[in-house]
Scaffold this motif. Structure first.
Motif, mmCIF file in Angstrom:
data_model
loop_
_atom_site.group_PDB
_atom_site.id
_atom_site.type_symbol
_atom_site.label_atom_id
_atom_site.label_comp_id
_atom_site.label_asym_id
_atom_site.label_seq_id
_atom_site.Cartn_x
_atom_site.Cartn_y
_atom_site.Cartn_z
ATOM 1 N N THR A 1 -10.108 79.905 -17.684
ATOM 2 C CA THR A 1 -9.679 81.307 -17.734
ATOM 3 C C THR A 1 -10.478 82.229 -16.823
ATOM 4 O OG1 THR A 1 -11.151 81.917 -19.588
ATOM 5 C CG2 THR A 1 -9.006 80.952 -20.143
ATOM 6 N N GLY A 2 -11.563 81.742 -16.245
ATOM 7 C CA GLY A 2 -12.295 82.541 -15.282
ATOM 8 C C GLY A 2 -13.669 82.957 -15.744
ATOM 9 N N TRP A 3 -14.460 83.364 -14.793
ATOM 10 C CA TRP A 3 -15.838 83.761 -15.032
ATOM 11 C C TRP A 3 -15.877 85.039 -15.859
ATOM 12 C CZ3 TRP A 3 -17.169 83.376 -9.110
ATOM 13 C CH2 TRP A 3 -16.964 82.048 -8.690
ATOM 14 N N ALA A 4 -16.818 85.104 -16.798
ATOM 15 C CA ALA A 4 -16.908 86.230 -17.728
ATOM 16 C C ALA A 4 -17.956 87.219 -17.228
ATOM 17 C CB ALA A 4 -17.270 85.734 -19.124
ATOM 18 N N ARG A 5 -17.528 88.423 -16.955
ATOM 19 C CA ARG A 5 -18.445 89.451 -16.460
ATOM 20 C C ARG A 5 -19.496 89.753 -17.516
ATOM 21 N NH1 ARG A 5 -21.572 92.169 -13.854
ATOM 22 N NH2 ARG A 5 -21.119 94.145 -12.826
ATOM 23 N N SER A 6 -20.758 89.788 -17.082
ATOM 24 C CA SER A 6 -21.859 90.027 -18.018
ATOM 25 C C SER A 6 -22.687 91.207 -17.521
ATOM 26 C CB SER A 6 -22.746 88.774 -18.148
ATOM 27 O OG SER A 6 -23.184 88.329 -16.879
ATOM 28 N N VAL A 7 -22.822 92.185 -18.376
ATOM 29 C CA VAL A 7 -23.568 93.400 -18.027
ATOM 30 C C VAL A 7 -24.538 93.749 -19.151
ATOM 31 C CG1 VAL A 7 -21.879 94.398 -16.437
ATOM 32 C CG2 VAL A 7 -21.604 94.761 -18.887
ATOM 33 N N GLY A 8 -25.049 92.726 -19.832
ATOM 34 C CA GLY A 8 -25.981 92.969 -20.920
ATOM 35 C C GLY A 8 -25.321 93.401 -22.205
ATOM 36 N N GLY A 9 -24.000 93.221 -22.300
ATOM 37 C CA GLY A 9 -23.271 93.583 -23.500
ATOM 38 C C GLY A 9 -22.694 92.369 -24.198
ATOM 39 N N ALA A 10 -21.789 92.633 -25.124
ATOM 40 C CA ALA A 10 -21.224 91.564 -25.953
ATOM 41 C C ALA A 10 -19.991 90.926 -25.342
ATOM 42 C CB ALA A 10 -20.860 92.128 -27.330
ATOM 43 N N GLY A 11 -19.573 91.375 -24.168
ATOM 44 C CA GLY A 11 -18.329 90.906 -23.577
ATOM 45 C C GLY A 11 -18.138 89.404 -23.533
ATOM 46 N N PRO A 12 -19.091 88.622 -22.993
ATOM 47 C CA PRO A 12 -18.892 87.173 -22.950
ATOM 48 C C PRO A 12 -18.737 86.553 -24.338
ATOM 49 C CG PRO A 12 -20.614 87.820 -21.419
ATOM 50 C CD PRO A 12 -20.294 89.034 -22.238
ATOM 51 N N TYR A 13 -19.523 87.018 -25.300
ATOM 52 C CA TYR A 13 -19.402 86.484 -26.662
ATOM 53 C C TYR A 13 -18.027 86.803 -27.258
ATOM 54 C CZ TYR A 13 -24.506 85.770 -26.756
ATOM 55 O OH TYR A 13 -25.792 85.352 -26.504
ATOM 56 N N LEU A 14 -17.580 88.045 -27.095
ATOM 57 C CA LEU A 14 -16.288 88.435 -27.643
ATOM 58 C C LEU A 14 -15.163 87.646 -26.996
ATOM 59 C CD1 LEU A 14 -16.815 92.315 -27.762
ATOM 60 C CD2 LEU A 14 -16.621 90.794 -29.745
ATOM 61 N N GLY A 15 -15.252 87.444 -25.678
ATOM 62 C CA GLY A 15 -14.212 86.709 -24.982
ATOM 63 C C GLY A 15 -14.137 85.249 -25.390
ATOM 64 N N LEU A 16 -15.268 84.607 -25.537
ATOM 65 C CA LEU A 16 -15.286 83.197 -25.936
ATOM 66 C C LEU A 16 -14.883 83.028 -27.397
ATOM 67 C CD1 LEU A 16 -18.521 82.207 -24.000
ATOM 68 C CD2 LEU A 16 -16.229 81.320 -23.554
ATOM 69 N N PHE A 17 -15.221 84.003 -28.222
ATOM 70 C CA PHE A 17 -14.788 83.964 -29.612
ATOM 71 C C PHE A 17 -13.275 84.137 -29.706
ATOM 72 C CE2 PHE A 17 -13.821 86.290 -33.587
ATOM 73 C CZ PHE A 17 -14.214 85.324 -34.510
ATOM 74 N N ALA A 18 -12.729 85.091 -28.955
ATOM 75 C CA ALA A 18 -11.288 85.352 -29.005
ATOM 76 C C ALA A 18 -10.491 84.154 -28.510
ATOM 77 C CB ALA A 18 -10.953 86.584 -28.165
ATOM 78 N N ARG A 19 -10.998 83.448 -27.512
ATOM 79 C CA ARG A 19 -10.241 82.363 -26.900
ATOM 80 C C ARG A 19 -10.389 81.030 -27.627
ATOM 81 N NH1 ARG A 19 -11.436 86.110 -23.176
ATOM 82 N NH2 ARG A 19 -9.952 86.454 -21.452
ATOM 83 N N ALA A 20 -11.565 80.760 -28.174
ATOM 84 C CA ALA A 20 -11.806 79.436 -28.753
ATOM 85 C C ALA A 20 -12.537 79.473 -30.084
ATOM 86 C CB ALA A 20 -12.597 78.569 -27.760
ATOM 87 N N GLY A 21 -12.752 80.672 -30.634
ATOM 88 C CA GLY A 21 -13.442 80.769 -31.912
ATOM 89 C C GLY A 21 -14.898 80.369 -31.850
ATOM 90 N N LEU A 22 -15.521 80.481 -30.670
ATOM 91 C CA LEU A 22 -16.891 79.998 -30.498
ATOM 92 C C LEU A 22 -17.900 80.930 -31.152
ATOM 93 C CD1 LEU A 22 -16.727 78.747 -26.822
ATOM 94 C CD2 LEU A 22 -17.211 77.353 -28.837
ATOM 95 N N ALA A 23 -18.789 80.348 -31.939
ATOM 96 C CA ALA A 23 -19.876 81.100 -32.553
ATOM 97 C C ALA A 23 -20.912 81.464 -31.496
ATOM 98 C CB ALA A 23 -20.525 80.278 -33.660
ATOM 99 N N ARG A 24 -21.679 82.512 -31.776
ATOM 100 C CA ARG A 24 -22.716 82.909 -30.825
ATOM 101 C C ARG A 24 -23.706 81.776 -30.589
ATOM 102 N NH1 ARG A 24 -27.374 85.539 -32.976
ATOM 103 N NH2 ARG A 24 -28.480 83.768 -32.098
ATOM 104 N N GLU A 25 -24.090 81.065 -31.629
ATOM 105 C CA GLU A 25 -25.052 79.979 -31.466
ATOM 106 C C GLU A 25 -24.521 78.888 -30.549
ATOM 107 O OE1 GLU A 25 -26.347 78.483 -35.215
ATOM 108 O OE2 GLU A 25 -27.597 80.234 -35.664
ATOM 109 N N ALA A 26 -23.214 78.609 -30.595
ATOM 110 C CA ALA A 26 -22.623 77.602 -29.717
ATOM 111 C C ALA A 26 -22.685 78.051 -28.262
ATOM 112 C CB ALA A 26 -21.184 77.320 -30.130
ATOM 113 N N VAL A 27 -22.447 79.335 -28.022
ATOM 114 C CA VAL A 27 -22.531 79.865 -26.663
ATOM 115 C C VAL A 27 -23.973 79.821 -26.170
ATOM 116 C CG1 VAL A 27 -22.125 81.867 -25.204
ATOM 117 C CG2 VAL A 27 -20.518 81.319 -27.043
#
Length: 399
Positions: free
Chosen positions: A42-68
């Protein structure tokens, strides 16, 4: 970006939006995928020190923060400077390409420092060599510790440097070394949403072409225009056109949009889901930021909505980027949301009547943020205090 018609009359806008959401794995069908699989598809996840990558991975695959975080620690994925010199979270298979397409930014910064601050390439290369001797693969050193170890190899750039956001030569050397794959930046506490970093040595190849990026981009974001691709890549018009031609892209009839030929039949057969598919995402999620063409995700009636806590007369449709997190349904933005750390709950303004599916999506994301993240910052300087006016506006709108 010009708001050209999204689709040919025979291609409904709703189909395009739903297709983009489908290709972004926002249709709820990929639970259990790894972070590496999600980012590769789905593409590279923009990271700016916020929760964006975590929210995106959770929305797409249900990934927990610890898994990321575990995927980051094991280098299955990593945060790297890449397209336009911006930081993204990339899968391991794209490390070399990401560094290659981002290499021009630190070179440009060095050229600017040479022009305006009297910095020479020789002194920065000598500093880079000193940093190489200071770092190990396993023990991260924060910038202050690096400066203490390399001593006089770092030079202060005085008031002129501070005015240009460059107080010493250290960031110039670190930027060049990251782009060369010689070092990597490691979150001190292992988390992407809290910006304290150390550096370790690395030996990462750097390789890839503009056409390589084009094929990846159009697999994530197509159909997309050359303007969309230029925004994401930072390439010149000539480079973008050449990369697109080498990728064998074909036009979507009646539009300026291009797509990979192997996806054309799948797109033709795709039908817009009849039932809603709600997801809560960061405003910088790839569903928006890969194109950065916000009107394509907004219904005309919603374009006139006021932006929460904005100046009077400022409409949602006039924004380059959402000023809050977003609620999505089959590629259409159907709401704003933020997280209230005091009440430990999501506050939202919805554009559609909430049904059971939407309530469940909100509750699910709320539990994820509350129990695993603690907050849902949009970027590193976002804070509960700075967010308070937006939260108040959302509460008032949703009352």
């Amino acid at each position: 970006m010009a708001n050209a018609p999204l689709a040919h009359p025979e291609i409904p806008t709703a189909k395009l939006r739903a297709w983009w959401a489908h290709r972004q794995w926002l249709d709820g069908a990929r639970a259990g995928a790894t972070a590496q699989q999600v980012l590769a598809a789905t593409g590279w996840a923009r990271s700016v020190g916020g929760a964006g990558p975590y929210l995106g991975l959770f929305a797409r695959a249900g990934l927990a923060r610890e898994a990321v975080d575990a995927a980051i620690a094991s280098l299955q994925v990593h945060e790297l400077p890449s397209a336009r010199g911006c930081t993204y979270v990339l899968p391991a298979g794209d490390f070399a390409l990401g560094l290659a397409v981002g290499a021009g930014t630190p070179e440009g910064e060095l050229a600017a420092a040479a022009k305006h601050l009297g910095v020479t390439r020789d002194e920065v290369e000598k500093l880079a060599l000193a940093i190489t001797h200071a770092l190990t693969p396993d023990t991260p050193l924060e910038p202050l510790a690096i400066r203490q170890v390399v001593g006089d190899a770092v030079r202060g750039l005085g008031e002129a440097g501070r005015k240009r956001g460059q107080s010493t030569t250290l960031p110039l050397a670190l930027g060049l070394m990251q782009a060369r794959g010689q070092i990597r930046r490691v979150p001190v506490n292992g988390r992407l949403d809290q910006q304290r970093y150390g550096y370790v040595s690395w030996d990462q190849p750097v390789a890839g072409t503009a056409a390589d990026l084009a094929r990846r981009y159009f697999s994530w974001a197509g159909p997309a225009s050359l303007k969309h691709f230029r925004w994401f890549s930072g390439f010149t018009a000539a480079t973008a056109r050449t990369a697109a031609a080498e990728s064998g892209l074909i036009p979507l009839p009646g539009t300026e949009l291009l797509m990979l030929p192997e996806l054309a039949e799948e797109f033709a057969d795709f039908t817009t889901p009849a039932e809603p598919q709600y997801t809560l995402l960061a405003g910088i999620d790839g569903i928006h930021l890969l194109h950065r063409d916000l009107p394509r995700l907004i219904d005309p009636a919603d374009a006139e909505r006021s932006v929460p806590a904005s100046r009077a007369g400022h409409s949602f449709g006039s924004e380059a980027d959402p000023q809050t997190h977003i609620v999505l349904d089959r590629g259409r933005i159907v709401g704003f949301w933020e997280y209230d750390t005091e009440q430990r709950e999501i506050v939202h303004q919805l554009f559609v009547p909430p049904d059971a599916a939407l309530r469940e999506a909100v509750a699910r994301t709320e539990a994820f943020v509350r129990d695993q993240l603690g907050d849902a910052r949009r970027f590193s300087l976002d804070s509960p205090k700075s967010r308070a006016p937006k939260i108040a506006a959302l509460r008032a709108a949703g009352a």
